[in-house]
Design a protein around this motif. Structure first.
Motif, PDB file in Angstrom:
ATOM      1  N   LEU A   1      69.522 -99.057 -12.332  1.00 21.24           N
ATOM      2  CA  LEU A   1      69.208 -99.930 -13.455  1.00 21.24           C
ATOM      3  C   LEU A   1      68.770 -99.098 -14.651  1.00 21.24           C
ATOM      4  O   LEU A   1      68.054 -98.106 -14.496  1.00 21.24           O
ATOM      5  CB  LEU A   1      68.064-100.885 -13.073  1.00 21.24           C
ATOM      6  N   ALA A   2      69.226 -99.512 -15.842  1.00 22.14           N
ATOM      7  CA  ALA A   2      68.836 -98.805 -17.046  1.00 22.14           C
ATOM      8  C   ALA A   2      68.169 -99.779 -17.989  1.00 22.14           C
ATOM      9  O   ALA A   2      68.686-100.859 -18.237  1.00 22.14           O
ATOM     10  CB  ALA A   2      70.051 -98.180 -17.713  1.00 22.14           C
TER      11      ALA A   2
ATOM     12  N   LYS B   1      54.195 -96.711 -16.573  1.00 24.91           N
ATOM     13  CA  LYS B   1      54.196 -97.797 -15.584  1.00 24.91           C
ATOM     14  C   LYS B   1      55.137 -97.485 -14.427  1.00 24.91           C
ATOM     15  O   LYS B   1      54.811 -97.746 -13.265  1.00 24.91           O
ATOM     16  CB  LYS B   1      54.589 -99.117 -16.256  1.00 24.91           C
ATOM     17  N   VAL B   2      56.318 -96.944 -14.754  1.00 21.30           N
ATOM     18  CA  VAL B   2      57.280 -96.620 -13.690  1.00 21.30           C
ATOM     19  C   VAL B   2      56.697 -95.528 -12.783  1.00 21.30           C
ATOM     20  O   VAL B   2      56.813 -95.578 -11.567  1.00 21.30           O
ATOM     21  CB  VAL B   2      58.628 -96.187 -14.303  1.00 21.30           C
TER      22      VAL B   2
ATOM     23  N   VAL C   1      63.023 -91.102  -8.042  1.00 25.07           N
ATOM     24  CA  VAL C   1      64.375 -90.746  -8.460  1.00 25.07           C
ATOM     25  C   VAL C   1      64.730 -91.542  -9.706  1.00 25.07           C
ATOM     26  O   VAL C   1      65.423 -92.564  -9.642  1.00 25.07           O
ATOM     27  CB  VAL C   1      65.395 -90.995  -7.322  1.00 25.07           C
ATOM     28  N   TRP C   2      64.229 -91.086 -10.816  1.00 27.10           N
ATOM     29  CA  TRP C   2      64.456 -91.806 -12.066  1.00 27.10           C
ATOM     30  C   TRP C   2      64.324 -90.824 -13.208  1.00 27.10           C
ATOM     31  O   TRP C   2      63.893 -89.686 -13.040  1.00 27.10           O
ATOM     32  CB  TRP C   2      63.456 -92.950 -12.221  1.00 27.10           C
ATOM     33  N   ASP C   3      64.695 -91.272 -14.392  1.00 22.67           N
ATOM     34  CA  ASP C   3      64.672 -90.375 -15.531  1.00 22.67           C
ATOM     35  C   ASP C   3      64.528 -91.182 -16.820  1.00 22.67           C
ATOM     36  O   ASP C   3      64.860 -92.366 -16.850  1.00 22.67           O
ATOM     37  CB  ASP C   3      65.975 -89.555 -15.574  1.00 22.67           C
ATOM     38  N   ALA C   4      64.029 -90.516 -17.854  1.00 20.63           N
ATOM     39  CA  ALA C   4      63.986 -91.126 -19.182  1.00 20.63           C
ATOM     40  C   ALA C   4      65.003 -90.398 -20.050  1.00 20.63           C
ATOM     41  O   ALA C   4      65.219 -89.201 -19.867  1.00 20.63           O
ATOM     42  CB  ALA C   4      62.595 -91.003 -19.778  1.00 20.63           C
TER      43      ALA C   4
ATOM     44  N   PHE D   1      65.973 -94.756 -23.212  1.00 22.74           N
ATOM     45  CA  PHE D   1      66.325 -95.411 -21.954  1.00 22.74           C
ATOM     46  C   PHE D   1      65.460 -94.905 -20.807  1.00 22.74           C
ATOM     47  O   PHE D   1      65.003 -93.762 -20.818  1.00 22.74           O
ATOM     48  CB  PHE D   1      67.792 -95.134 -21.598  1.00 22.74           C
ATOM     49  N   ILE D   2      65.287 -95.797 -19.813  1.00 22.39           N
ATOM     50  CA  ILE D   2      64.759 -95.369 -18.521  1.00 22.39           C
ATOM     51  C   ILE D   2      65.800 -95.776 -17.502  1.00 22.39           C
ATOM     52  O   ILE D   2      66.276 -96.916 -17.540  1.00 22.39           O
ATOM     53  CB  ILE D   2      63.407 -96.035 -18.199  1.00 22.39           C
ATOM     54  N   ALA D   3      66.202 -94.850 -16.632  1.00 20.39           N
ATOM     55  CA  ALA D   3      67.187 -95.188 -15.600  1.00 20.39           C
ATOM     56  C   ALA D   3      66.570 -94.928 -14.234  1.00 20.39           C
ATOM     57  O   ALA D   3      66.105 -93.822 -13.953  1.00 20.39           O
ATOM     58  CB  ALA D   3      68.443 -94.349 -15.787  1.00 20.39           C
TER      59      ALA D   3
END
Lengths: 462, 181
Positions: free
Chosen positions: B12-13, B28-29, B36-39, B149-151
């Motif tokens: 999800l992005a 918050k994330v 396993v996420w990125d901005a 974005f945050i993915a």
């Protein structure tokens, strides 16, 4: 008449670096517009540069056919225009590195508007400089081999104690590191160009060179670290390059060359001439490409201050050379300096002093620092003066050395002049291509110094 | 043979329009325990590493190692050519006159450090990587202009389509997209 003043931000008390409160998108548009729809002025500048580059082609073709006999070199003056032009162009490059690396380490945020174009200038100036050692033998296919650390047919290695070999390492390292630094800075902006591309060719070309950059923060983390350390590496490097170039002269025994002041004096002169060239390029660029709100008058004023400082440092070095020549009591040294003032090349010496020491003094006045016309005229004077400085150092010291029986007068030929002129053609052609195809302002960096880029923008605390 | 083609999902992005928005969303994330996420941002946002909970970059160590390699090459090249392979006395100086060897050693140290910085950075970032699932998202083309974005990837152990979407929506995202692989 009142001197125009900049409006200051009421909260920080500092001037906004980008004028008119644009959004991030406005900045992207302003920088990309000239690349996507070039003005007719670009064609005029490009075609003029290209025809001057043609002169270089002719001059070099005749040189390779005939040999260095076409130049005005003679026995005491074995080093002529080739070394003068080499030192001149390497010096020009130094301002780009100073702006991109040294001002970055000092957290001078105003550098973001001018660093991209100045780094490009560095690379093109160093290309012009590197050309001269390659062609100065008239047989470049041989010179290229002699310059490398390879044994000759007798298995003898180049002499690592020679400043000329140090120079090979210094200038080639400088070129490589400048190119890498420039490219690393370009990656995010190439991605911007890729994402805006309207044609397939552009999307593929910018796509390949942006390496698939997607603004990931995990990437930014390594990227910013790499950028910071590259700046830290480029800072001592840029100081070392002109220091080593000055060793070419200072390590020899010749009166007028054999002085310990040369390294700092050369570095100050290099930054001085480089900033002048940045102004020469930036003044038309900001006006023709509609970038006056990003490269503001305040930026120009700051550059004028650097020119005033370094020009005065150079003036101090000129004076100190004379003092030491007298104080040393060495008759050869004293003669060499009296000969500069009043000898055969007195006109070159006085051109140098008036352009380099006197002309920047107008920058004590704020009105002059903020006047585009004055800035442009002084920048041209400084370019001329710094070329003459290298001419004076090289030729006046060589043409009268220790033994009067070997003295001679050096005058350049039309081919010397054509090569010098042609090198400007090469420089301006490359610069025109740069502003046509690459963002001439570091888009991502300019955005990062805008107030909205701060994640705490608008918060009450802090 | 009719088979419903199931599309593979990358994650999800969430899209934000300010640096401030993405900064607080990252906090918050991070606090929700995702790994396993990125901005993705158009420029480096100050302090976002901390907001994401990233460890410091190891790049300086790579650069240091490369710099030391360059220094060793510089010294040994000059030592070997002047002392071992073809000793020649020049100007009555000792064969290993190290003072004269400083400039070349220095330049090679800088040169290899710079290679370490640039190629080390590209290696750690696994670039060049011309294809990435996020490029399938049309809105993502503004990440190099003015969008943030945050993915969050499906590979994250905490990933759950509805819960993750809810979290992202609660962070003030202007849009949340599903990204195909």
């Amino acid at each position: 008449m009142a001197v125009a003043a900049d409006k200051l931000d009421p909260l920080s008390g500092r001037k906004d670096l980008v004028e008119g409160h644009p959004t991030f998108h406005d900045v992207t548009e302003a920088v990309c517009a000239p690349i996507e729809s070039p003005s007719w002025r670009w064609w005029v500048a490009f075609l003029m540069s290209l025809s001057v580059l043609g002169i270089l082609g002719i001059a070099l073709a005749y040189l390779f056919y005939e040999g260095v006999g076409i130049w005005g070199l003679n026995n005491p003056v074995d080093w002529g225009y080739a070394i003068v032009n080499f030192v001149f162009w390497v010096g020009i490059g130094h301002a780009g590195t100073l702006i991109s690396a040294v001002l970055f380490l000092f957290r001078q945020k105003w550098r973001t508007s001018i660093n991209r174009a100045s780094e490009a200038m560095t690379i093109f100036a160093v290309i012009c400089a590197l050309m001269f050692p390659l062609v100065h033998t008239g047989r470049p296919w041989l010179a290229a081999y002699w310059l490398l650390p390879l044994p000759n047919q007798m298995d003898i290695w180049p002499n690592f104690r020679s400043p000329l070999l140090w120079d090979v390492f210094a200038v080639s390292t400088y070129f490589t590191v400048s190119l890498l630094f420039w490219y690393v800075g370009l990656i995010p902006d190439l991605a911007t160009m890729r994402d805006r591309a309207k044609t397939k060719t552009r999307r593929i070309a910018y796509g390949i060179f942006s390496l698939g950059w997607r603004g990931s923060n995990r990437h930014w983390q390594h990227y910013e670290k790499a950028y910071l350390i590259l700046a830290g590496l480029a800072t001592p490097l840029v100081l070392s390059v002109h220091t080593i170039v000055s060793f070419d002269f200072a390590v020899s025994q010749l009166p007028g060359w054999h002085t310990t002041i040369f390294p700092p004096y050369f570095v100050a002169g290099a930054i001085f001439s480089g900033f002048a060239m940045v102004l020469t390029l930036m003044l038309p660029l900001r006006s023709w490409f509609g970038l006056k709100h990003i490269i503001t008058v305040k930026h120009l004023e700051n550059m004028a201050k650097v020119i005033l400082l370094t020009g005065t440092l150079v003036g101090y070095a000129y004076a100190m050379e004379f003092f030491i020549a007298w104080y040393s009591g060495n008759p050869y040294e004293s003669y060499a300096f009296a000969n500069r003032l009043f000898g055969d090349y007195w006109w070159a010496y006085w051109t140098m002093v008036s352009c380099n020491v006197l002309s920047p003094q107008v920058f004590w006045f704020k009105k002059a620092r903020r006047s585009v016309l004055v800035l442009f005229i002084v920048s041209i004077f400084v370019n001329i003066g710094m070329w003459f400085e290298r001419f004076v150092i090289t030729v006046t010291s060589l043409h009268h050395d220790f033994l009067p029986s070997s003295w001679d007068y050096y005058s350049p030929t039309i081919w010397d002049a054509a090569t010098l002129l042609g090198s400007f053609g090469l420089f301006f052609t490359l610069f025109c291509l740069f502003v046509r195809y690459l963002p001439s302002i570091a888009i991502a960096e300019v955005k990062s110094v805008m107030p909205e880029a701060d994640p705490h923008h608008g918060d009450d605390h802090e | 043979m009719s088979k419903v083609k199931r599309k593979k999902v990358y994650g999800l992005a969430a899209e934000y329009d300010t640096a401030k928005g993405v900064y607080h969303a990252c906090e918050k994330v991070r606090d929700a325990g995702y790994t396993v996420w990125d901005a993705h941002t158009p420029f480096p946002v100050h302090g976002l590493d901390k907001a994401m909970g990233l460890k410091p970059s190891v790049l300086p160590w790579i650069i240091f190692a490369m710099g030391m390699t360059g220094m060793t090459i510089g010294i040994s090249l000059q030592y070997w050519t002047s002392v071992v392979d073809y000793p020649t006395i020049i100007a009555g100086k000792p064969l290993f006159s190290w003072q004269a060897f400083v400039p070349v050693t220095f330049e090679l140290t800088i040169l290899l450090s710079a290679f370490g910085a640039v190629f080390g950075m590209l290696g750690l970032n696994k670039l060049p990587q011309l294809y990435h699932p996020l490029f399938n998202l049309p809105a993502f083309s503004r990440v190099t202009d003015d969008r943030f974005f945050i993915a969050i990837e499906v590979d994250d152990p905490n990933y759950d389509e509805t819960r993750t979407r809810k979290l992202l929506e609660s962070t003030g995202a202007i849009n949340v997209y599903e990204v195909e692989d």
